[in-house]
Scaffold this motif. Structure first.
Motif, PDB file in Angstrom:
ATOM      1  N   LEU A 167       0.851  -1.189   0.000  1.00  0.00           N
ATOM      2  CA  LEU A 167       0.000   0.000   0.000  1.00  0.00           C
ATOM      3  C   LEU A 167       0.883   1.234   0.000  1.00  0.00           C
ATOM      4  CD1 LEU A 167      -2.812   1.322   0.306  1.00  0.00           C
ATOM      5  CD2 LEU A 167      -2.474   1.154   2.773  1.00  0.00           C
ATOM      6  N   ARG A 168       0.661   2.143  -0.941  1.00  0.00           N
ATOM      7  CA  ARG A 168       1.429   3.387  -1.023  1.00  0.00           C
ATOM      8  C   ARG A 168       0.615   4.607  -0.591  1.00  0.00           C
ATOM      9  NH1 ARG A 168       6.235   1.740  -0.378  1.00  0.00           N
ATOM     10  NH2 ARG A 168       6.966   0.331  -1.977  1.00  0.00           N
ATOM     11  N   SER A 169      -0.683   4.641  -0.909  1.00  0.00           N
ATOM     12  CA  SER A 169      -1.489   5.804  -0.522  1.00  0.00           C
ATOM     13  C   SER A 169      -2.968   5.488  -0.631  1.00  0.00           C
ATOM     14  CB  SER A 169      -1.164   7.005  -1.419  1.00  0.00           C
ATOM     15  OG  SER A 169      -1.562   6.730  -2.751  1.00  0.00           O
ATOM     16  N   ILE A 170      -3.744   6.217   0.153  1.00  0.00           N
ATOM     17  CA  ILE A 170      -5.208   6.211   0.046  1.00  0.00           C
ATOM     18  C   ILE A 170      -5.625   7.667   0.048  1.00  0.00           C
ATOM     19  CG2 ILE A 170      -7.394   5.643   1.157  1.00  0.00           C
ATOM     20  CD1 ILE A 170      -6.104   3.178   2.320  1.00  0.00           C
ATOM     21  N   SER A 171      -6.441   8.054  -0.922  1.00  0.00           N
ATOM     22  CA  SER A 171      -6.857   9.454  -1.006  1.00  0.00           C
ATOM     23  C   SER A 171      -8.280   9.559  -1.547  1.00  0.00           C
ATOM     24  CB  SER A 171      -5.897  10.243  -1.899  1.00  0.00           C
ATOM     25  OG  SER A 171      -5.932   9.728  -3.216  1.00  0.00           O
ATOM     26  N   ARG A 172      -8.790  10.770  -1.516  1.00  0.00           N
ATOM     27  CA  ARG A 172     -10.119  11.096  -2.037  1.00  0.00           C
ATOM     28  C   ARG A 172     -11.215  10.189  -1.487  1.00  0.00           C
ATOM     29  NH1 ARG A 172      -8.649  12.520  -8.303  1.00  0.00           N
ATOM     30  NH2 ARG A 172      -7.050  14.032  -7.770  1.00  0.00           N
ATOM     31  N   VAL A 173     -11.170   9.965  -0.196  1.00  0.00           N
ATOM     32  CA  VAL A 173     -12.161   9.099   0.451  1.00  0.00           C
ATOM     33  C   VAL A 173     -13.469   9.861   0.601  1.00  0.00           C
ATOM     34  CG1 VAL A 173     -12.699   7.760   2.518  1.00  0.00           C
ATOM     35  CG2 VAL A 173     -10.343   7.874   1.692  1.00  0.00           C
ATOM     36  N   ARG A 174     -14.543   9.250   0.105  1.00  0.00           N
ATOM     37  CA  ARG A 174     -15.889   9.846   0.219  1.00  0.00           C
ATOM     38  C   ARG A 174     -16.832   8.786   0.763  1.00  0.00           C
ATOM     39  NH1 ARG A 174     -17.657  12.088  -5.275  1.00  0.00           N
ATOM     40  NH2 ARG A 174     -19.465  12.622  -4.026  1.00  0.00           N
ATOM     41  N   ARG A 175     -17.476   9.112   1.873  1.00  0.00           N
ATOM     42  CA  ARG A 175     -18.474   8.212   2.477  1.00  0.00           C
ATOM     43  C   ARG A 175     -19.859   8.678   2.065  1.00  0.00           C
ATOM     44  NH1 ARG A 175     -16.787   7.015   8.679  1.00  0.00           N
ATOM     45  NH2 ARG A 175     -17.517   4.919   8.335  1.00  0.00           N
ATOM     46  N   PHE A 176     -20.698   7.721   1.714  1.00  0.00           N
ATOM     47  CA  PHE A 176     -22.077   8.023   1.350  1.00  0.00           C
ATOM     48  C   PHE A 176     -23.040   7.387   2.338  1.00  0.00           C
ATOM     49  CE2 PHE A 176     -19.568   7.981  -2.571  1.00  0.00           C
ATOM     50  CZ  PHE A 176     -19.772   9.285  -2.989  1.00  0.00           C
ATOM     51  N   GLY A 177     -22.650   7.377   3.590  1.00  0.00           N
ATOM     52  CA  GLY A 177     -23.458   6.770   4.640  1.00  0.00           C
ATOM     53  C   GLY A 177     -22.601   5.829   5.470  1.00  0.00           C
ATOM     54  N   GLU A 178     -23.139   5.406   6.573  1.00  0.00           N
ATOM     55  CA  GLU A 178     -22.422   4.505   7.478  1.00  0.00           C
ATOM     56  C   GLU A 178     -22.590   3.062   7.023  1.00  0.00           C
ATOM     57  OE1 GLU A 178     -20.496   5.383   9.913  1.00  0.00           O
ATOM     58  OE2 GLU A 178     -20.955   7.505   9.878  1.00  0.00           O
ATOM     59  N   MET A 179     -21.552   2.270   7.226  1.00  0.00           N
ATOM     60  CA  MET A 179     -21.612   0.841   6.966  1.00  0.00           C
ATOM     61  C   MET A 179     -21.686   0.138   8.303  1.00  0.00           C
ATOM     62  SD  MET A 179     -18.938   1.057   3.918  1.00  0.00           S
ATOM     63  CE  MET A 179     -18.555   2.680   4.491  1.00  0.00           C
ATOM     64  N   VAL A 180     -22.431  -0.952   8.347  1.00  0.00           N
ATOM     65  CA  VAL A 180     -22.636  -1.659   9.603  1.00  0.00           C
ATOM     66  C   VAL A 180     -22.000  -3.040   9.548  1.00  0.00           C
ATOM     67  CG1 VAL A 180     -24.757  -0.411  10.196  1.00  0.00           C
ATOM     68  CG2 VAL A 180     -24.895  -2.512   8.866  1.00  0.00           C
ATOM     69  N   VAL A 181     -21.732  -3.562  10.735  1.00  0.00           N
ATOM     70  CA  VAL A 181     -21.134  -4.890  10.854  1.00  0.00           C
ATOM     71  C   VAL A 181     -22.070  -5.907  10.216  1.00  0.00           C
ATOM     72  CG1 VAL A 181     -20.408  -6.666  12.494  1.00  0.00           C
ATOM     73  CG2 VAL A 181     -19.908  -4.258  12.939  1.00  0.00           C
ATOM     74  N   GLY A 182     -21.510  -6.775   9.399  1.00  0.00           N
ATOM     75  CA  GLY A 182     -22.286  -7.838   8.772  1.00  0.00           C
ATOM     76  C   GLY A 182     -22.996  -7.458   7.491  1.00  0.00           C
ATOM     77  N   GLU A 183     -22.934  -6.192   7.100  1.00  0.00           N
ATOM     78  CA  GLU A 183     -23.605  -5.748   5.873  1.00  0.00           C
ATOM     79  C   GLU A 183     -22.845  -6.296   4.662  1.00  0.00           C
ATOM     80  OE1 GLU A 183     -24.970  -1.580   3.742  1.00  0.00           O
ATOM     81  OE2 GLU A 183     -23.525  -1.511   5.386  1.00  0.00           O
ATOM     82  N   PRO A 184     -23.525  -6.966   3.732  1.00  0.00           N
ATOM     83  CA  PRO A 184     -22.845  -7.485   2.536  1.00  0.00           C
ATOM     84  C   PRO A 184     -22.417  -6.340   1.614  1.00  0.00           C
ATOM     85  CG  PRO A 184     -25.009  -8.503   2.830  1.00  0.00           C
ATOM     86  CD  PRO A 184     -24.916  -7.368   3.790  1.00  0.00           C
ATOM     87  N   LEU A 185     -21.135  -6.348   1.257  1.00  0.00           N
ATOM     88  CA  LEU A 185     -20.562  -5.314   0.405  1.00  0.00           C
ATOM     89  C   LEU A 185     -19.809  -5.962  -0.754  1.00  0.00           C
ATOM     90  CD1 LEU A 185     -18.984  -3.183   3.284  1.00  0.00           C
ATOM     91  CD2 LEU A 185     -21.088  -2.636   2.044  1.00  0.00           C
ATOM     92  N   THR A 186     -19.675  -5.224  -1.847  1.00  0.00           N
ATOM     93  CA  THR A 186     -18.804  -5.626  -2.953  1.00  0.00           C
ATOM     94  C   THR A 186     -18.009  -4.392  -3.367  1.00  0.00           C
ATOM     95  OG1 THR A 186     -20.499  -5.131  -4.604  1.00  0.00           O
ATOM     96  CG2 THR A 186     -20.346  -7.413  -3.866  1.00  0.00           C
ATOM     97  N   ALA A 187     -16.857  -4.615  -3.983  1.00  0.00           N
ATOM     98  CA  ALA A 187     -16.018  -3.501  -4.437  1.00  0.00           C
ATOM     99  C   ALA A 187     -15.714  -3.675  -5.915  1.00  0.00           C
ATOM    100  CB  ALA A 187     -14.728  -3.430  -3.634  1.00  0.00           C
ATOM    101  N   ILE A 188     -15.717  -2.558  -6.616  1.00  0.00           N
ATOM    102  CA  ILE A 188     -15.327  -2.504  -8.022  1.00  0.00           C
ATOM    103  C   ILE A 188     -14.213  -1.474  -8.126  1.00  0.00           C
ATOM    104  CG2 ILE A 188     -16.060  -1.973 -10.371  1.00  0.00           C
ATOM    105  CD1 ILE A 188     -18.945  -2.643  -9.447  1.00  0.00           C
ATOM    106  N   ALA A 189     -13.079  -1.884  -8.686  1.00  0.00           N
ATOM    107  CA  ALA A 189     -11.930  -0.987  -8.817  1.00  0.00           C
ATOM    108  C   ALA A 189     -11.574  -0.843 -10.288  1.00  0.00           C
ATOM    109  CB  ALA A 189     -10.742  -1.529  -8.043  1.00  0.00           C
ATOM    110  N   THR A 190     -11.301   0.384 -10.708  1.00  0.00           N
ATOM    111  CA  THR A 190     -10.885   0.678 -12.071  1.00  0.00           C
ATOM    112  C   THR A 190      -9.449   1.167 -12.038  1.00  0.00           C
ATOM    113  OG1 THR A 190     -13.146   1.383 -12.580  1.00  0.00           O
ATOM    114  CG2 THR A 190     -11.427   2.035 -14.128  1.00  0.00           C
ATOM    115  N   VAL A 191      -8.612   0.601 -12.896  1.00  0.00           N
ATOM    116  CA  VAL A 191      -7.216   1.036 -12.975  1.00  0.00           C
ATOM    117  C   VAL A 191      -7.192   2.416 -13.625  1.00  0.00           C
ATOM    118  CG1 VAL A 191      -4.911   0.548 -13.871  1.00  0.00           C
ATOM    119  CG2 VAL A 191      -6.385  -1.337 -13.127  1.00  0.00           C
ATOM    120  N   ARG A 192      -6.749   3.430 -12.886  1.00  0.00           N
ATOM    121  CA  ARG A 192      -6.680   4.808 -13.382  1.00  0.00           C
ATOM    122  C   ARG A 192      -5.305   5.141 -13.952  1.00  0.00           C
ATOM    123  NH1 ARG A 192     -11.683   7.098 -13.293  1.00  0.00           N
ATOM    124  NH2 ARG A 192     -12.242   8.082 -11.341  1.00  0.00           N
ATOM    125  N   PHE A 193      -4.268   4.567 -13.347  1.00  0.00           N
ATOM    126  CA  PHE A 193      -2.895   4.873 -13.734  1.00  0.00           C
ATOM    127  C   PHE A 193      -2.073   3.614 -13.548  1.00  0.00           C
ATOM    128  CE2 PHE A 193       1.426   6.013 -12.381  1.00  0.00           C
ATOM    129  CZ  PHE A 193       1.846   6.754 -13.467  1.00  0.00           C
TER     130      PHE A 193
END
Length: 174
Positions: A90-116
């Motif tokens: 891990l080198r950096s994390i930036s531009r973090v935007r939350r759109f609400g709270e996440m709760v324990v046990g909530e099913p989540l998925t992540a989609i990542a796009t290669v920008r650079f």
């Protein structure tokens, strides 16, 4: 995309995770590590990881702190197909935007796009990923966005990472 071919991670490539959740054990580990980090040098020989929770796990509440969610997302990405057999730094994390709270046990998925993507360093590839974390929706569709951020990673094939580790260990022993 082949896991051993870091060149296949081109700009615009998509990485998706399987469904994951933040578990109560993740919160317990976060609280214990935060507590132990605050008291380093203040009698740490008296502390054990069981000293915070008294040996029995306690409920920490339902809302997930941002560092815990980010850690689970990065772990899920590291286990996705293109990155499974790659050493990540891990080198950096930036531009973090939350759109609400996440709760324990909530099913989540992540989609990542290669920008650079940069392969200027021998045996390493640097990538910047734009990551969106989505809540699970009904009927297999992508749900509402819960979190978005950018992450900078250094990727090394598992073989080159093992060779470097041996070389570093040999130099340290000499």
């Amino acid at each position: 995309m082949l896991a051993h071919d870091l060149g296949s991670l081109s700009v615009g490539s998509l990485l998706t995770t399987s469904t994951f959740t933040v578990k109560p054990a993740d919160l317990t580990a976060h609280v214990e590590s935060s507590f132990l980090g605050q008291v380093v040098g203040c009698g740490e020989e008296m502390l054990t990881t069981g000293s915070v929770s008294g040996g029995a796990p306690e409920p920490w509440g339902r809302l997930c702190p941002l560092p815990v969610v980010l850690g689970r997302v990065l772990s899920a990405l590291a286990h996705s197909d293109p990155l499974r057999d790659v050493a990540l730094t891990l080198r950096s994390i930036s531009r973090v935007r939350r759109f609400g709270e996440m709760v324990v046990g909530e099913p989540l998925t992540a989609i990542a796009t290669v920008r650079f993507r940069s392969g200027r360093v021998p045996n390493a590839t640097h990538v910047t990923l734009a990551v969106e974390v989505h809540r699970e929706s009904h009927h297999g569709r992508v749900g509402a966005t819960a979190l978005s951020f950018e992450v900078g990673l250094e990727l090394r094939s598992a073989a080159s990472a093992a060779v470097e580790a041996r070389a570093t260990a040999g130099a340290a022993a000499a």
